[in-house]
Design an enzyme around this catalytic site. Structure first.
Site, PDB file in Angstrom:
ATOM      1  N   GLU A 164     -28.692  -1.948  23.911  1.00  0.00           N
ATOM      2  CA  GLU A 164     -28.166  -3.288  24.192  1.00  0.00           C
ATOM      3  C   GLU A 164     -26.644  -3.217  24.193  1.00  0.00           C
ATOM      4  O   GLU A 164     -26.064  -2.257  23.681  1.00  0.00           O
ATOM      5  CB  GLU A 164     -28.653  -4.274  23.115  1.00  0.00           C
ATOM      6  CG  GLU A 164     -30.156  -4.445  23.126  1.00  0.00           C
ATOM      7  CD  GLU A 164     -30.633  -5.557  22.200  1.00  0.00           C
ATOM      8  OE1 GLU A 164     -29.775  -6.279  21.644  1.00  0.00           O
ATOM      9  OE2 GLU A 164     -31.851  -5.692  22.061  1.00  0.00           O
ATOM     10  N   SER A 166     -25.989   3.469  19.595  1.00  0.00           N
ATOM     11  CA  SER A 166     -26.394   4.422  18.550  1.00  0.00           C
ATOM     12  C   SER A 166     -27.090   3.694  17.406  1.00  0.00           C
ATOM     13  O   SER A 166     -28.051   4.193  16.822  1.00  0.00           O
ATOM     14  CB  SER A 166     -25.163   5.160  18.010  1.00  0.00           C
ATOM     15  OG  SER A 166     -24.611   5.981  19.015  1.00  0.00           O
ATOM     16  N   GLU A 214     -29.662   9.151  25.090  1.00  0.00           N
ATOM     17  CA  GLU A 214     -30.754   9.601  24.209  1.00  0.00           C
ATOM     18  C   GLU A 214     -30.225  10.182  22.906  1.00  0.00           C
ATOM     19  O   GLU A 214     -30.723  11.193  22.407  1.00  0.00           O
ATOM     20  CB  GLU A 214     -31.682  10.575  24.944  1.00  0.00           C
ATOM     21  CG  GLU A 214     -32.473   9.840  26.022  1.00  0.00           C
ATOM     22  CD  GLU A 214     -33.456  10.711  26.738  1.00  0.00           C
ATOM     23  OE1 GLU A 214     -34.145  11.474  26.065  1.00  0.00           O
ATOM     24  OE2 GLU A 214     -33.533  10.609  27.975  1.00  0.00           O
TER      25      GLU A 214
HETATM   26  N1  COS Z   1     -39.438   9.862  13.657  1.00  0.00           N
HETATM   27  C1  COS Z   1     -40.122   8.981  12.893  1.00  0.00           C
HETATM   28  N2  COS Z   1     -39.530   8.104  12.063  1.00  0.00           N
HETATM   29  C2  COS Z   1     -38.181   8.106  12.021  1.00  0.00           C
HETATM   30  C3  COS Z   1     -37.403   8.989  12.795  1.00  0.00           C
HETATM   31  C4  COS Z   1     -38.088   9.908  13.638  1.00  0.00           C
HETATM   32  N3  COS Z   1     -37.423  10.770  14.390  1.00  0.00           N
HETATM   33  N4  COS Z   1     -36.097   8.754  12.534  1.00  0.00           N
HETATM   34  C5  COS Z   1     -36.050   7.770  11.642  1.00  0.00           C
HETATM   35  N5  COS Z   1     -37.310   7.369  11.331  1.00  0.00           N
HETATM   36  C6  COS Z   1     -37.696   6.336  10.372  1.00  0.00           C
HETATM   37  C7  COS Z   1     -37.121   6.643   8.991  1.00  0.00           C
HETATM   38  O1  COS Z   1     -37.961   7.495   8.266  1.00  0.00           O
HETATM   39  C8  COS Z   1     -37.026   5.260   8.382  1.00  0.00           C
HETATM   40  O2  COS Z   1     -38.320   4.900   7.949  1.00  0.00           O
HETATM   41  P1  COS Z   1     -38.546   3.999   6.617  1.00  0.00           P
HETATM   42  O3  COS Z   1     -37.968   2.644   6.958  1.00  0.00           O
HETATM   43  O4  COS Z   1     -40.019   3.968   6.445  1.00  0.00           O
HETATM   44  O5  COS Z   1     -37.803   4.699   5.512  1.00  0.00           O
HETATM   45  C9  COS Z   1     -36.689   4.371   9.571  1.00  0.00           C
HETATM   46  O6  COS Z   1     -37.137   5.090  10.738  1.00  0.00           O
HETATM   47  C10 COS Z   1     -35.212   4.100   9.661  1.00  0.00           C
HETATM   48  O7  COS Z   1     -34.526   5.356   9.700  1.00  0.00           O
HETATM   49  P2  COS Z   1     -32.947   5.515   9.377  1.00  0.00           P
HETATM   50  O8  COS Z   1     -32.636   4.798   8.084  1.00  0.00           O
HETATM   51  O9  COS Z   1     -32.591   6.957   9.477  1.00  0.00           O
HETATM   52  O10 COS Z   1     -32.331   4.675  10.576  1.00  0.00           O
HETATM   53  P3  COS Z   1     -30.840   4.380  10.976  1.00  0.00           P
HETATM   54  O11 COS Z   1     -30.775   2.933  11.336  1.00  0.00           O
HETATM   55  O12 COS Z   1     -29.898   4.935   9.966  1.00  0.00           O
HETATM   56  O13 COS Z   1     -30.663   5.154  12.378  1.00  0.00           O
HETATM   57  C11 COS Z   1     -30.240   7.001  13.885  1.00  0.00           C
HETATM   58  C12 COS Z   1     -30.766   6.510  12.517  1.00  0.00           C
HETATM   59  C13 COS Z   1     -28.736   6.802  14.044  1.00  0.00           C
HETATM   60  C14 COS Z   1     -30.563   8.473  13.902  1.00  0.00           C
HETATM   61  C15 COS Z   1     -31.010   6.279  15.009  1.00  0.00           C
HETATM   62  O14 COS Z   1     -30.664   4.918  15.077  1.00  0.00           O
HETATM   63  C16 COS Z   1     -30.772   6.895  16.360  1.00  0.00           C
HETATM   64  O15 COS Z   1     -31.426   7.884  16.729  1.00  0.00           O
HETATM   65  N6  COS Z   1     -29.860   6.333  17.164  1.00  0.00           N
HETATM   66  C17 COS Z   1     -29.620   6.788  18.536  1.00  0.00           C
HETATM   67  C18 COS Z   1     -30.519   6.041  19.426  1.00  0.00           C
HETATM   68  C19 COS Z   1     -30.529   6.560  20.809  1.00  0.00           C
HETATM   69  O16 COS Z   1     -30.902   7.689  21.042  1.00  0.00           O
HETATM   70  N7  COS Z   1     -30.149   5.684  21.741  1.00  0.00           N
HETATM   71  C20 COS Z   1     -30.214   6.004  23.126  1.00  0.00           C
HETATM   72  C21 COS Z   1     -31.375   5.270  23.718  1.00  0.00           C
HETATM   73  S1  COS Z   1     -32.109   6.022  25.060  1.00  0.00           S
HETATM   74  S2  COS Z   1     -30.754   6.345  26.347  1.00  0.00           S
END
Ligand code: COS
Length: 401
Positions: A143, A148, A384
């Protein structure tokens, strides 16, 4: 915009020696050889990115390659999504045409959540059409104020008597304005952060969905902002569990991050092949560019960067498919995919920049393959999961160990 020149101008086929590595089996090798032969014969006019993408989806569907984006039970090629097949496909397609790779990858990313968590009806309704190219898929997560930081998304799904109503925006949506359906992530519990997000299938013709705001980027490909205004969707549109959307998005990205690494690898290999061919033929100071030790050292550096990217990419794919301890769904696999995506995209950027430098003025001439690759590779370090997100994933993983 000048189109990418698909066939290798020097007549040489892309390298395949890496397929002998133990990460792959004979079925992968046979598929790769068929793919190399097929891709080398394709000629698509890419001067209009939307028309070209539609053309690529049709061709990839007719030739059966999109069947690797979905499981066998719904028209796919293999019993389950196979990361090593995806890696070979994306690397090979990106070598020939980054737009062909894009068209392929979006069918997989756009339908990934349905494969992972869709109901039987959703899988039957969408996956066979994705596999034959009859439906174009899209993944709508980002959005304007949530890239991120996925959990910060604001698009709201409100319950209604007949299902849900969507209000808000998605942006940077690949295939936006061209897709037949979107997998849209929305807030179902706005106060619950990552635990308040759900996934929905939204057909492109849904009332209240406007996908006309196309976004133009340095390496043209279909991209748009989606605006949802009181957009009604049925109760059967939710994919997976209510409030289970964040994990589903992460699981989908986990599969495709290693394949983004593979796309970067394919582009780097192409730039390297262009550089080698150019240095052998370019005359300078009474010898060829390749005769200079400075050139040889630079080619050596490029080769090592490519090898490092390849090993991490294939390891991540192998780990997901085969490892009994670090396979799909484990933190170890998430880290392996992050390592591959980070390294392959960053290394490819450096390799392509070096290849462009070796081409001198020709390198920046619009229409030159390395000039095109220089623009194509840039967004892979962002989408991604930006390089910084991959670093964060790896850092957190190291601290938990
Ligand atoms: N697989 C399964 N579960 C996952 C996971 C994965 N790869 N990564 C995180 N989770 C789960 C965590 O275990 C956590 O679960 P609980 O709430 O049960 O503890 C929950 O999801 C939240 O995880 P976390 O606290 O790590 O989330 P954050 O908000 O800190 O975000 C990042 C982590 C930054 C790594 C994530 O938001 C991300 O990947 N951002 C980039 C997104 C992206 O790729 N955008 C582009 C879109 S497509 S062009």
């Amino acid at each position: 915009m000048v189109a990418f020149e698909h066939p290798h101008p020097h007549g040489a086929l892309p390298p395949t020696a890496h397929l002998e590595l133990p990460f792959f089996d004979d079925e992968h090798r046979a598929m790769a050889n068929r793919l190399v032969a097929w891709a080398g014969g394709q000629r698509v006019d890419e001067s209009d990115d939307r028309a070209a993408c539609q053309d690529w989806v049709q061709r990839l569907g007719a030739a059966g390659w999109l069947r690797y984006c979905v499981p066998e039970a719904h028209g796919g090629a293999l019993p389950a999504l196979d990361s090593r097949a995806l890696v070979i496909l994306r690397e090979t397609l990106a070598y020939h045409s980054p737009l062909a790779d894009f068209a392929f990858a979006m069918q997989g990313l756009g339908s990934g959540a349905i494969t992972l968590a869709g109901s039987t009806g959703q899988q039957a309704g969408y996956l066979p059409a994705v596999a034959n190219g009859n439906k174009i898929a899209a993944f709508a997560l980002s959005e304007p104020e949530a890239g991120s930081d996925v959990a910060a998304m604001a698009l709201r799904a409100t319950p209604t008597a007949t299902g849900w109503r969507l209000d808000g925006q998605k942006t940077w949506i690949s295939n936006g304005g061209m897709a037949d359906f979107y997998v849209v992530f929305a807030k179902t519990d706005p106060d619950a952060g990552a635990r308040g997000i759900s996934a929905f299938i939204v057909d492109a013709n849904a009332p209240g969905l406007d996908s006309s705001a196309h976004i133009h980027v340095m390496a043209p490909h279909p991209l748009a902002t989606l605006t949802f205004t009181q957009c009604p969707i049925g109760s059967d549109a939710m994919v997976g569990a209510v409030n289970g959307g964040f994990k589903l998005a992460m699981q989908t990205l986990d599969i495709f991050r290693a394949s983004v690494a593979a796309a970067a690898l394919g582009m780097a290999r192409r730039a390297f092949a262009e550089a080698v061919a150019h240095t052998k033929s370019r005359k300078m100071f009474g010898q060829t560019l390749a005769d200079f030790q400075l050139t040889q050292a630079r080619l050596g550096e490029m080769s090592a960067l490519i090898d490092a990217a390849a090993m991490l990419t294939y390891r991540a794919a192998w780990q997901r498919d085969c490892s009994s301890v670090g396979g799909a769904g484990t933190p170890a696999y998430t880290a392996a995919a992050a390592s591959a995506k980070l390294t392959a995209t960053e290394n490819a950027q450096r390799v392509i920049d070096m290849a462009l430098q070796m081409h001198g003025g020709r390198g920046v001439q619009v229409g030159n393959v390395v000039e095109h690759l220089y623009r194509d590779i840039r967004s892979l370090r962002i989408y991604e999961g930006a390089s910084e997100v991959q670093l964060l994933i790896l850092g957190k993983h190291a601290l938990k160990a």
